[in-house]
Design a protein around this motif. Sequence first.
Motif, PDB file in Angstrom:
ATOM      1  N   TYR A  13      73.347 -16.187  25.574  1.00 46.77           N
ATOM      2  CA  TYR A  13      73.221 -16.421  26.964  1.00 46.77           C
ATOM      3  C   TYR A  13      72.895 -18.023  27.234  1.00 46.77           C
ATOM      4  CZ  TYR A  13      71.770 -15.678  31.720  1.00 46.77           C
ATOM      5  OH  TYR A  13      71.661 -15.849  33.020  1.00 46.77           O
ATOM      6  N   PHE A  21      65.615 -20.197  34.417  1.00 48.79           N
ATOM      7  CA  PHE A  21      64.579 -19.973  33.412  1.00 48.79           C
ATOM      8  C   PHE A  21      64.545 -21.192  32.404  1.00 48.79           C
ATOM      9  CE2 PHE A  21      65.455 -15.868  35.377  1.00 48.79           C
ATOM     10  CZ  PHE A  21      64.317 -16.021  36.256  1.00 48.79           C
ATOM     11  N   GLY A  48      70.146  -7.572  38.563  1.00 48.88           N
ATOM     12  CA  GLY A  48      71.110  -8.373  37.637  1.00 48.88           C
ATOM     13  C   GLY A  48      70.192  -9.013  36.834  1.00 48.88           C
ATOM     14  N   GLY A  50      70.253  -9.370  33.664  1.00 49.47           N
ATOM     15  CA  GLY A  50      70.625 -10.224  32.406  1.00 49.47           C
ATOM     16  C   GLY A  50      69.962  -9.710  31.013  1.00 49.47           C
ATOM     17  N   ASN A  53      65.269 -12.433  31.204  1.00 56.10           N
ATOM     18  CA  ASN A  53      64.308 -13.575  30.919  1.00 56.10           C
ATOM     19  C   ASN A  53      63.036 -13.223  31.789  1.00 56.10           C
ATOM     20  OD1 ASN A  53      66.165 -14.957  29.369  1.00 56.10           O
ATOM     21  ND2 ASN A  53      67.589 -15.262  30.878  1.00 56.10           N
ATOM     22  N   ASP A  69      71.398  -3.774  35.781  1.00 52.65           N
ATOM     23  CA  ASP A  69      72.444  -4.568  35.285  1.00 52.65           C
ATOM     24  C   ASP A  69      73.609  -3.885  35.298  1.00 52.65           C
ATOM     25  OD1 ASP A  69      72.284  -7.863  34.389  1.00 52.65           O
ATOM     26  OD2 ASP A  69      74.164  -6.942  33.838  1.00 52.65           O
ATOM     27  N   PHE A  70      74.876  -4.215  35.536  1.00 49.31           N
ATOM     28  CA  PHE A  70      76.080  -3.559  35.132  1.00 49.31           C
ATOM     29  C   PHE A  70      76.638  -3.685  33.714  1.00 49.31           C
ATOM     30  CE2 PHE A  70      79.548  -6.115  37.677  1.00 49.31           C
ATOM     31  CZ  PHE A  70      79.278  -7.283  36.883  1.00 49.31           C
ATOM     32  N   MET A  74      73.976  -6.841  28.227  1.00 52.10           N
ATOM     33  CA  MET A  74      72.856  -7.284  28.655  1.00 52.10           C
ATOM     34  C   MET A  74      71.536  -6.684  28.740  1.00 52.10           C
ATOM     35  SD  MET A  74      73.410 -10.619  30.007  1.00 52.10           S
ATOM     36  CE  MET A  74      74.699 -11.631  30.584  1.00 52.10           C
ATOM     37  N   LEU A  93      75.399  -3.768  41.565  1.00 55.53           N
ATOM     38  CA  LEU A  93      74.748  -4.258  42.889  1.00 55.53           C
ATOM     39  C   LEU A  93      75.466  -3.808  44.068  1.00 55.53           C
ATOM     40  CD1 LEU A  93      73.340  -7.769  42.249  1.00 55.53           C
ATOM     41  CD2 LEU A  93      72.456  -5.462  41.453  1.00 55.53           C
ATOM     42  N   VAL A 109      68.339 -12.925  40.681  1.00 57.69           N
ATOM     43  CA  VAL A 109      68.550 -14.349  40.179  1.00 57.69           C
ATOM     44  C   VAL A 109      69.827 -14.668  39.701  1.00 57.69           C
ATOM     45  CG1 VAL A 109      67.512 -16.299  38.815  1.00 57.69           C
ATOM     46  CG2 VAL A 109      65.877 -14.523  39.469  1.00 57.69           C
ATOM     47  N   ASN A 110      70.437 -15.469  40.510  1.00 59.18           N
ATOM     48  CA  ASN A 110      71.894 -15.801  40.189  1.00 59.18           C
ATOM     49  C   ASN A 110      72.541 -14.523  39.846  1.00 59.18           C
ATOM     50  OD1 ASN A 110      71.719 -18.413  40.914  1.00 59.18           O
ATOM     51  ND2 ASN A 110      71.079 -19.130  39.155  1.00 59.18           N
TER      52      ASN A 110
HETATM   53  C1  LIG Z   1      73.659 -15.541  35.651  1.00 59.02           C
HETATM   54  S1  LIG Z   1      73.303 -13.772  34.970  1.00 59.02           S
HETATM   55  C2  LIG Z   1      71.488 -14.052  35.538  1.00 59.02           C
HETATM   56  C3  LIG Z   1      70.654 -12.823  34.862  1.00 59.02           C
HETATM   57  C4  LIG Z   1      69.296 -13.153  35.041  1.00 59.02           C
HETATM   58  N1  LIG Z   1      68.991 -12.719  36.472  1.00 59.02           N
HETATM   59  C5  LIG Z   1      68.698 -14.339  34.827  1.00 59.02           C
HETATM   60  O1  LIG Z   1      68.623 -15.210  35.627  1.00 59.02           O
HETATM   61  O2  LIG Z   1      68.283 -14.444  33.488  1.00 59.02           O
HETATM   62  C6  LIG Z   1      73.950 -12.895  36.073  1.00 59.02           C
HETATM   63  C7  LIG Z   1      73.675 -11.356  35.696  1.00 59.02           C
HETATM   64  O3  LIG Z   1      74.168 -10.462  36.919  1.00 59.02           O
HETATM   65  C8  LIG Z   1      74.847  -9.433  36.337  1.00 59.02           C
HETATM   66  N2  LIG Z   1      75.694  -8.947  37.252  1.00 59.02           N
HETATM   67  C9  LIG Z   1      76.947  -9.592  38.053  1.00 59.02           C
HETATM   68  N3  LIG Z   1      77.265  -9.049  38.633  1.00 59.02           N
HETATM   69  C10 LIG Z   1      76.949  -7.785  38.928  1.00 59.02           C
HETATM   70  C11 LIG Z   1      76.788  -6.618  39.626  1.00 59.02           C
HETATM   71  N4  LIG Z   1      77.755  -6.456  40.740  1.00 59.02           N
HETATM   72  N5  LIG Z   1      76.040  -5.586  39.556  1.00 59.02           N
HETATM   73  C12 LIG Z   1      75.207  -5.753  38.576  1.00 59.02           C
HETATM   74  N6  LIG Z   1      74.865  -6.702  37.577  1.00 59.02           N
HETATM   75  C13 LIG Z   1      75.908  -7.732  37.970  1.00 59.02           C
HETATM   76  C14 LIG Z   1      75.676  -9.893  34.902  1.00 59.02           C
HETATM   77  O4  LIG Z   1      75.932  -8.920  34.149  1.00 59.02           O
HETATM   78  C15 LIG Z   1      74.479 -10.819  34.506  1.00 59.02           C
HETATM   79  O5  LIG Z   1      73.625 -10.009  33.764  1.00 59.02           O
END
Ligand SMILES: C[S@@+](CC[C@H](N)C(=O)[O-])C[C@H]1O[C@@H](n2cnc3c(N)ncnc32)[C@H](O)[C@@H]1O
Length: 248
Positions: A13, A21, A48, A50, A53, A69-70, A74, A93, A109-110
Amino acid sequence: MDVKAWDAVAVDYFEEVISPFQKGVANPLYAKLDRLARGGGQTVADLGCGIGNLLPFLAPRFKRVHAVDFSPAMLRESRRHRFSNIKRLRLSLSDLKPLYAKVDVAVAVNSILAPSCREVDAMLVEVRRTLRPGGRFLGVFPAMESVLHQGQLILERELQRGVSERQAVRNTHRIFEEHKYSFLAGIFDEADASQKLYYSFELHRRLKEAGFRAPRLAKVRYPWNAVGGHEAFPGRPPMWDWFVQARV
Ligand SMILES: C[S@@+](CC[C@H](N)C(=O)[O-])C[C@H]1O[C@@H](n2cnc3c(N)ncnc32)[C@H](O)[C@@H]1O
């Protein structure tokens, strides 16, 4: 990015993703979460989440933690954070029904990154629906203005090289890979990594239209040595993500 693309990022990751983070990033999220937890917030959802973290910060502070998360990969990685009050849910989401009106503090978060304004708006509505009356949303979103800031720093550097202004602009278009952006839609478009970036005024409007009240924006600041393969300008103001707080 779809589920498979996120699955592929899960193992390495921090090699793949510039994260709020990471060490050295000034992230106002922690202090805000701490205050909300002390103020009686019982149930938090990390939407989401991930590789999890944020989970070691959330679990000791809140009674219940929903880690959503989807991406199966992750969620699997997130399991290394073992706390009995974390419930993991594989959900998109864009459909958070199992959490409707169950959450005091929703965090994203992102993770609202879909390169489609319609999908983004639908996700923001879903996030709002998870919240109980009086609930709070805390989010981190990639900032379009930050990318433009970096582009202007590249332009200044090119100008200082003594080439004509026209040439400096041309060089900047190339270095900045301007063809990969839609500045109107706020989308960065690359083969398997298309994603949404947000203008502050846009984020404010989208949050209001999704039914949030009183959105407030601040910055998550990234030191130049944390922005990975990007052009770095130590000594100049840093790049940032938007930190958002809103109520229902
Ligand atoms: C950039 S990572 C951020 C992960 C965590 N929030 C972090 O900051 O460490 C984006 C995360 O959002 C999840 N994600 C993206 N689109 C999504 C969706 N439509 N539904 C659920 N999860 C989603 C991805 O699988 C990923 O784990």
